[in-house]
Every structure is written in structure tokens, then in C-alpha cells.
Design an enzyme around this catalytic site. Structure first.
Site, PDB file in Angstrom:
ATOM      1  N   LYS A 141      52.494  83.710 -19.327  1.00 57.23           N
ATOM      2  CA  LYS A 141      52.352  84.612 -20.373  1.00 57.23           C
ATOM      3  C   LYS A 141      53.772  85.102 -20.684  1.00 57.23           C
ATOM      4  O   LYS A 141      54.900  85.040 -20.048  1.00 57.23           O
ATOM      5  CB  LYS A 141      51.808  85.896 -19.926  1.00 57.23           C
ATOM      6  N   LYS A 146      55.486  81.841 -16.184  1.00 58.14           N
ATOM      7  CA  LYS A 146      54.663  82.698 -15.544  1.00 58.14           C
ATOM      8  C   LYS A 146      53.185  82.751 -16.133  1.00 58.14           C
ATOM      9  O   LYS A 146      52.296  83.281 -16.114  1.00 58.14           O
ATOM     10  CB  LYS A 146      55.260  84.234 -15.868  1.00 58.14           C
TER      11      LYS A 146
END
Length: 92
Positions: free
Chosen positions: A47, A45
Site C-alpha cells: 500500500k 508493504k
């Protein structure tokens, strides 16, 4: 029914949609959640999750519709965890 039900995901900040999904899974049988690890989430993702793996695991284990939580050891290749759990059903 007594079936072994497998599902997987990140489950960061558990919400009503997660709960409804897990409840439906539990209607089919015993639920094992293959939980994505922090490093995989960051890579996938871009993050880090808000909650750590241990925090997400604790929340899921506190949910009455989850019987077991295992790490998703295969990352993007969920087949490794699926094979280890040997479920009757895979629910996504």
C-alpha cells in the site's frame, strides 16, 4: 562525538517512537536518514504511504535531530545509499 550516523526507513506519520530513535541517533553524531520512496513502500508493504515522500522529507528535515535526508535509491538493497553516504555508523 561527531560521527556520521546513517539510518533509514519510511517514517510515515512520525510518532514518539521515531522521535526517540532519532534523538538517540543524534547523541552519536550527525544524522542522515535514507528515506524510502513511495514506489518502494507500495511494492514492499502492498500500500502507498499516507504521506508522500516530499511530505515525509519535510517533516524529517523539521526534526532537530535530523541533519540530512536522502532518498533510499536502492529500495530493498540499502547498500547503495549506505555507500553513497559513507557513514561511520549504521543504526537500525
Amino acid at each position: 562525538m561527531g560521527l556520521r550516523v546513517y539510518t533509514g526507513g519510511t517514517f510515515d506519520l512520525l510518532h514518539a517512537g521515531h522521535i526517540n530513535f532519532l534523538k538517540r541517533c543524534a547523541e552519536l553524531g550527525s544524522v542522515t536518514v535514507s528515506l524510502n520512496e513511495d514506489e518502494f513502500i507500495e511494492k514492499y508493504k502492498g500500500k502507498r504511504p499516507i504521506m508522500s515522500y516530499r511530505e515525509r522529507e519535510a517533516v524529517l528535515l523539521g526534526c532537530r535531530w535530523v541533519d540530512r535526508v536522502v532518498p533510499n535509491v536502492g529500495g530493498a538493497d540499502s547498500r547503495i545509499s549506505i555507500d553513497l553516504c559513507n557513514p561511520d555508523l549504521i543504526v537500525i
